[in-house]
Design an enzyme around this catalytic site. Structure first.
Site, short mmCIF file in Angstrom:
data_model
loop_
_atom_site.label_atom_id
_atom_site.label_comp_id
_atom_site.label_asym_id
_atom_site.label_seq_id
_atom_site.Cartn_x
_atom_site.Cartn_y
_atom_site.Cartn_z
N GLY A 72 38.05 33.60 33.48
CA GLY A 72 37.51 33.76 34.82
C GLY A 72 36.34 34.73 34.84
O GLY A 72 35.34 34.52 35.53
N ASN A 152 42.70 39.68 44.70
CA ASN A 152 43.76 39.77 43.69
C ASN A 152 44.76 40.87 43.96
O ASN A 152 45.91 40.78 43.54
CB ASN A 152 43.16 39.95 42.29
CG ASN A 152 42.06 40.99 42.25
OD1 ASN A 152 41.06 40.85 42.94
ND2 ASN A 152 42.24 42.02 41.47
N GLN A 180 42.12 33.77 41.83
CA GLN A 180 43.47 33.91 42.40
C GLN A 180 43.84 32.74 43.31
O GLN A 180 45.02 32.50 43.56
CB GLN A 180 43.60 35.22 43.20
CG GLN A 180 43.56 36.47 42.34
CD GLN A 180 44.77 36.61 41.43
OE1 GLN A 180 45.86 36.10 41.69
NE2 GLN A 180 44.59 37.31 40.32
N SER A 200 40.52 30.35 36.40
CA SER A 200 41.05 30.77 35.11
C SER A 200 42.44 30.17 34.91
O SER A 200 43.33 30.36 35.76
CB SER A 200 41.11 32.31 35.10
OG SER A 200 41.53 32.76 33.85
N HIS A 202 45.07 30.73 33.12
CA HIS A 202 46.33 31.48 32.97
C HIS A 202 46.92 31.95 34.30
O HIS A 202 48.01 32.49 34.36
CB HIS A 202 46.17 32.64 31.98
CG HIS A 202 45.39 33.82 32.47
ND1 HIS A 202 45.99 35.00 32.85
CD2 HIS A 202 44.05 34.03 32.64
CE1 HIS A 202 45.07 35.89 33.20
NE2 HIS A 202 43.88 35.32 33.09
N THR A 238 31.64 26.27 20.26
CA THR A 238 32.57 25.15 20.10
C THR A 238 33.69 25.28 21.13
O THR A 238 34.26 26.35 21.31
CB THR A 238 33.15 25.15 18.66
OG1 THR A 238 32.05 25.03 17.77
CG2 THR A 238 34.12 24.00 18.46
N CYS A 326 43.96 43.96 35.22
CA CYS A 326 42.81 44.30 34.41
C CYS A 326 42.45 45.77 34.57
O CYS A 326 41.69 46.31 33.80
CB CYS A 326 41.62 43.42 34.84
SG CYS A 326 42.13 41.79 35.36
N1 PLP Z 1 38.64 37.36 39.37
C1 PLP Z 1 39.82 37.66 39.92
C2 PLP Z 1 39.95 37.63 41.41
C3 PLP Z 1 40.92 37.97 39.12
O1 PLP Z 1 42.08 38.28 39.69
C4 PLP Z 1 40.76 37.99 37.71
C5 PLP Z 1 41.89 38.38 36.84
O2 PLP Z 1 42.86 38.97 37.26
C6 PLP Z 1 39.50 37.65 37.19
C7 PLP Z 1 38.47 37.35 38.03
C8 PLP Z 1 39.29 37.61 35.71
O3 PLP Z 1 39.91 36.49 35.14
P1 PLP Z 1 40.17 36.44 33.57
O4 PLP Z 1 41.33 37.34 33.32
O5 PLP Z 1 40.49 35.02 33.26
O6 PLP Z 1 38.94 36.91 32.92
#
Ligand code: PLP
Length: 381
Positions: A72, A152, A180, A200, A202, A238, A326
């Site tokens: 993401g 988030n 999110q 994203s 995951h 790739t 994060c």
């Molecule tokens: N944007 C938001 C709102 C998120 O919550 C997150 C990850 O928690 C990201 C971007 C980043 O995504 P990624 O972990 O796949 O880099």
């Protein structure tokens, strides 16, 4: 799940079994490079194109408007920098909000150093931007608006459709970070006037390390990474074929039963809020009361240290979060909770619970019982 009660689905989710099954052949059997012209390569290319169609269908885009990325964060970087660099001769003003994820905020900080001018919109106590303020800060140099679909940390859903209308009316491109939101709410890039959107895998029961970016056909967008010509020359490298196949399968499964899933999560959310408010005094729900992601609850417990709360919950096998995963290494108070104006006694005492498929009411009872005990012990006034 190994005796663990997992309430941190906004941080990441487990990979669904059907997603894993779809991915497995692409590691050891169908391992060809999608750029190779022999059949095992062509089959990989085909698998990527199938995944592209699945992503496009869910958000009502065209397959050729979808680009696969590594996460993401990369999608946000690529969208914002890609559009900004393309339009730098036209204007250098970008509008975003104070509560964006760092994938957006830090991208904007980098652009500031390169001569772009960024407006960071305020949010109200619920985390909503003010549409009038948005309209007022637009000027002849504005090229891009980047506002997240849903936050988030506090789960608040921004008025995306209205932002899209303002952007269109003023001839400005609109990017939204939907990392999110995808998997948790329906999004239609046409009716919402979205020009660019990040996701994203995951976050919706797909694998880590693969994301996607939608960019509307015709939106000027420059690559930011040099290399080969993959992804229509917009994202060199790739392709992570297994990951892309997993993302495609995960998004398809997520939207097969999105209404049912949202209903379940909303019920769990409301049950949890009611139990906490009933059993624990001096709590404050952060984010919008109703206009929030179905599975997100962020509550502050007055005069309790959020970090200590997390550690004590972990001892009981409970996984939760104080904010964005994060940012867990950060000692700064959350920029989101600061932006919504939380008082000091609530600022560092927040607990984010994000529900997912495997959670039950019984899990919530276990969580609330433990919370009640821990909060009683840990309150420092
Ligand atoms: N944007 C938001 C709102 C998120 O919550 C997150 C990850 O928690 C990201 C971007 C980043 O995504 P990624 O972990 O796949 O880099």
């Amino acid at each position: 799940m190994n005796g663990i009660r997992y309430f941190d689905h906004a941080a990441t989710t487990s990979v669904k079994e059907d997603v894993l099954k779809a991915m497995i052949p692409y590691f050891c059997i169908e391992y060809g490079n999608p750029s190779s012209i022999y059949s095992i390569g062509r089959r990989n290319k085909k698998a990527i194109e199938e995944a592209r169609k699945k992503v496009a269908k869910v958000i009502n885009a065209k397959p050729q408007e979808i680009y696969f990325t590594g996460c993401g964060s990369e999608s946000d970087n690529l969208a914002i920098k890609g559009i900004a660099y393309s339009l730098k001769d036209k204007g250098n003003h970008i509008i975003t909000s104070k509560i964006e994820h760092h994938a957006v905020l830090n991208t904007c900080k980098t652009l500031e150093k390169e001569g772009f001018y960024i407006t960071y919109l305020n949010v109200d106590e619920n985390g909503l931007i003010d549409l009038e303020e948005l309209q007022n800060v637009i000027n002849e140099k504005t090229i891009l608006i980047s506002i997240m679909t849903a936050n988030n940390e506090i789960g608040t859903i921004e008025p995306i459709r209205e932002i899209g209308q303002i952007a269109k009316k003023n001839d400005i491109y609109f990017h939204t970070d939907s990392v999110q939101a995808i998997g948790n709410m329906k999004i239609d890039v046409q009716s919402m006037n979205i020009d660019s959107l990040s996701m994203s895998a995951h976050k919706f029961y797909g694998p880590k390390g693969v994301g996607a970016l939608y960019v509307r056909e015709g939106v000027p967008f420059t690559k930011i990474q040099d290399g080969g010509h993959q992804e229509k020359d917009k994202r060199a490298g790739t392709e992570n074929v297994a990951g892309i196949v997993g993302l495609g399968k995960a998004i398809e499964l997520a939207y097969n039963n999105i209404d049912e899933y949202n209903k379940k999560l909303t019920e769990l959310r409301e049950y949890y809020i009611s139990q906490v408010e009933k059993k624990i005094p001096d709590v404050k729900l952060n984010g919008h009361r109703n206009n929030r992601l179905p599975g997100n609850v962020n509550i502050s417990f007055k005069n309790v240290d959020g970090g200590e709360l997390l550690l004590k919950l972990d001892e009981k096998g409970i996984c939760a979060s104080t904010g964005s995963a994060c940012n867990s290494g950060s000692t700064q108070p959350s920029h989101v909770l600061t932006a919504i104006g939380l008082k000091p006694e609530y600022l560092e005492s927040s607990l984010r619970i994000t529900f997912g498929e495997e959670n039950t009411k019984e899990d919530i009872d276990y969580l609330v019982d433990n919370l009640e005990e821990i909060v009683n012990k840990c309150r420092h006034v």
